[in-house]
Design a protein around this motif. Structure first.
Motif, mmCIF file in Angstrom:
data_model
loop_
_atom_site.group_PDB
_atom_site.id
_atom_site.type_symbol
_atom_site.label_atom_id
_atom_site.label_comp_id
_atom_site.label_asym_id
_atom_site.label_seq_id
_atom_site.Cartn_x
_atom_site.Cartn_y
_atom_site.Cartn_z
ATOM 1 N N ARG A 229 0.965 -4.664 13.487
ATOM 2 C CA ARG A 229 1.255 -6.008 12.972
ATOM 3 C C ARG A 229 2.383 -6.647 13.783
ATOM 4 O O ARG A 229 3.364 -5.978 14.131
ATOM 5 C CB ARG A 229 1.699 -5.903 11.507
ATOM 6 N N GLN B 243 2.815 7.561 7.336
ATOM 7 C CA GLN B 243 1.801 6.694 7.953
ATOM 8 C C GLN B 243 1.182 7.405 9.161
ATOM 9 O O GLN B 243 -0.025 7.426 9.345
ATOM 10 C CB GLN B 243 2.433 5.356 8.379
ATOM 11 N N GLN C 14 5.550 -8.320 13.677
ATOM 12 C CA GLN C 14 6.523 -8.294 12.564
ATOM 13 C C GLN C 14 7.487 -9.482 12.634
ATOM 14 O O GLN C 14 8.644 -9.339 13.015
ATOM 15 C CB GLN C 14 7.286 -6.967 12.570
ATOM 16 N N ARG D 263 8.071 1.027 13.411
ATOM 17 C CA ARG D 263 8.304 2.433 13.046
ATOM 18 C C ARG D 263 6.980 3.195 13.014
ATOM 19 O O ARG D 263 6.952 4.405 13.201
ATOM 20 C CB ARG D 263 9.002 2.490 11.686
ATOM 21 N N VAL D 264 5.879 2.461 12.783
ATOM 22 C CA VAL D 264 4.562 3.115 12.791
ATOM 23 C C VAL D 264 4.248 3.615 14.208
ATOM 24 O O VAL D 264 3.780 4.745 14.399
ATOM 25 C CB VAL D 264 3.469 2.139 12.304
ATOM 26 N N HIS E 256 8.173 6.219 10.135
ATOM 27 C CA HIS E 256 7.345 6.088 8.930
ATOM 28 C C HIS E 256 6.374 7.277 8.976
ATOM 29 O O HIS E 256 5.189 7.131 9.250
ATOM 30 C CB HIS E 256 6.614 4.746 8.988
ATOM 31 N N ARG F 140 0.800 -1.232 0.000
ATOM 32 C CA ARG F 140 0.000 0.000 0.000
ATOM 33 C C ARG F 140 0.826 1.272 0.000
ATOM 34 O O ARG F 140 0.455 2.239 -0.667
ATOM 35 C CB ARG F 140 -1.058 -0.022 1.110
ATOM 36 N N THR F 141 1.941 1.296 0.684
ATOM 37 C CA THR F 141 2.710 2.544 0.734
ATOM 38 C C THR F 141 3.228 2.910 -0.659
ATOM 39 O O THR F 141 3.135 4.061 -1.087
ATOM 40 C CB THR F 141 3.882 2.419 1.731
ATOM 41 N N PRO G 27 -2.297 -0.253 10.331
ATOM 42 C CA PRO G 27 -1.603 0.293 9.153
ATOM 43 C C PRO G 27 -1.578 -0.683 7.974
ATOM 44 O O PRO G 27 -1.296 -0.277 6.842
ATOM 45 C CB PRO G 27 -0.181 0.543 9.651
ATOM 46 N N GLY G 28 -1.863 -1.972 8.244
ATOM 47 C CA GLY G 28 -1.739 -2.992 7.210
ATOM 48 C C GLY G 28 -0.269 -3.278 6.963
ATOM 49 O O GLY G 28 0.567 -2.423 7.238
ATOM 50 N N PRO G 29 0.085 -4.433 6.481
ATOM 51 C CA PRO G 29 -0.795 -5.569 6.242
ATOM 52 C C PRO G 29 -1.204 -6.251 7.547
ATOM 53 O O PRO G 29 -0.414 -6.305 8.489
ATOM 54 C CB PRO G 29 0.074 -6.500 5.393
ATOM 55 N N ARG H 194 12.178 3.682 1.005
ATOM 56 C CA ARG H 194 11.931 2.711 2.079
ATOM 57 C C ARG H 194 13.140 1.803 2.146
ATOM 58 O O ARG H 194 13.620 1.310 1.120
ATOM 59 C CB ARG H 194 10.684 1.888 1.794
HETATM 60 C C1 NCD Z 1 3.836 -0.654 7.957
HETATM 61 C C2 NCD Z 1 5.303 -0.614 7.639
HETATM 62 O O1 NCD Z 1 5.744 -1.085 6.604
HETATM 63 O O2 NCD Z 1 6.001 -0.065 8.470
HETATM 64 N N1 NCD Z 1 2.997 -0.878 6.865
HETATM 65 C C3 NCD Z 1 2.651 0.145 6.048
HETATM 66 O O3 NCD Z 1 3.450 0.987 5.703
HETATM 67 N N2 NCD Z 1 1.365 0.203 5.678
HETATM 68 C C4 NCD Z 1 3.529 -1.533 9.079
HETATM 69 C C5 NCD Z 1 3.882 -2.973 8.997
HETATM 70 O O4 NCD Z 1 4.561 -3.423 8.081
HETATM 71 O O5 NCD Z 1 3.472 -3.673 9.904
#
Ligand code: NCD
Length: 312
Positions: free
Chosen positions: A225, A137, A227, A171-172, A134, A54-55, A265-267, A104
């Motif tokens: 999420r 986000q 991770q 990071r979110v 991030h 999505r980003t 934030p997904g996924p 990223r």
């Molecule tokens: C996040 C990320 O990549 O930091 N996802 C995102 O940007 N939508 C969160 C995550 O991966 O859990």
């Protein structure tokens, strides 16, 4: 503002300006022709060293709606797998005339490195660097909270935001914590002790190991999420045990404030940090987050590349 590297270094005035411009841009998206000519002839490079759905698409959609040219670079299949350094990649992008680079990278600090060495003169947007930040986000999350719970203007003073889960690797969570503080919200971090960062006392947040207790007064419940890809060790006994103690499940609905909203934030790992029933319920604003992400990223690119908020 030349770069957007973190929310820790973002002023309240700039954060509000980005959200206000995003609000203006969102109304343009209701028109039959969604494109603005603003960034015609400018080149934006998506430089992604980590997987993303999505980003990456969101930044691409944002740049295209502003009529910029977008170059997508994925590290897999590029000379990075032949050992090319960030510096040499940056010099190549400079030679190609990149005006902005959305980066990223799995290393914390990579976006800062790109911005502060004199390799390039492009604007740099951090789209996630390791476990560090991030910022877009967090901006889209704050924008979503403001739109759903407030009057689409002003800050987030007085709101209780509970951020739950894998805080250690997120990071979110970090970007949200700084921005929410700047905007006046109160943040509580909830995680098992193994997934709580070690220096947590120095962060401007309450902490708790008890999800049910924290849910009672929450206006916003932000799930993170788990991770797995950043975990070398076992941080919890079983997924089932994690889901029982820290997962947002239907059985927790009764302790939640009726007006509270749920974010992710997904996924998502459905059935781990969040149940499908909750993710797909009326409380969930997860789809709004994705929609709002495009407006916020349009605003960021627009402002970094020289647009004025009163031109819209
Ligand atoms: C996040 C990320 O990549 O930091 N996802 C995102 O940007 N939508 C969160 C995550 O991966 O859990």
């Amino acid at each position: 503002m030349k770069h957007l590297l973190s929310t820790a270094s973002l002023s309240k005035a700039d954060a509000l300006k980005i959200m206000d411009v995003a609000e203006n841009l969102s109304s343009i998206s209701d028109r039959p022709i969604k494109k603005l000519p603003t960034l015609r002839g400018r080149t934006i490079v998506n430089l992604f060293y980590e997987d993303s759905t999505r980003t990456k698409i969101s930044f691409e959609a944002a740049a295209k709606r502003l009529s910029a040219d977008v170059l997508n670079f994925a590290a897999k299949g590029s000379s990075v797998s032949k050992g090319e350094s960030l510096k040499d990649t940056a010099l190549t992008l400079k030679a190609m005339g990149a005006d902005a680079i959305v980066v990223r990278h799995p290393s914390s600090g990579a976006a800062n490195q790109l911005a502060h060495h004199n390799w390039i003169d492009a604007n740099v947007v951090n789209a996630g660097d390791g476990t560090h930040e991030h910022p877009t986000q967090a901006l889209l999350d704050a924008f979503t909270i403001r739109r759903v719970l407030k009057n689409s203007s002003g800050d987030l003073t007085g709101l209780n935001v509970v951020i739950v889960g894998d805080v250690l690797h997120s990071r979110v969570a970090r970007s949200n914590l700084w921005l929410l503080n700047t905007l006046g919200a109160k943040v509580t971090l909830v995680a098992p002790p193994t997934l709580m960062p070690r220096n947590i006392e120095s962060w401007p947040a309450e902490t708790s190991f008890d999800l049910d207790e924290s849910l009672v007064n929450a206006d916003v419940v932000m799930m993170l999420r788990v991770q797995q890809e950043r975990m070398q060790d076992a941080y919890f006994p079983t997924v089932r045990e994690y889901a029982n103690r820290y997962g947002l499940t239907q059985k927790r609905l009764h302790v939640m404030n009726a007006k509270s909203i749920v974010m992710h934030p997904g996924p998502m790992n459905r059935g781990v940090e969040i149940s499908s029933q909750i993710a797909d319920s009326d409380k969930s604003v997860i789809v709004n987050q994705v929609q709002n992400g495009v407006f916020v990223r349009m605003a960021v690119l627009y402002l970094l590349l020289g647009g004025q908020s009163d031109d819209l």
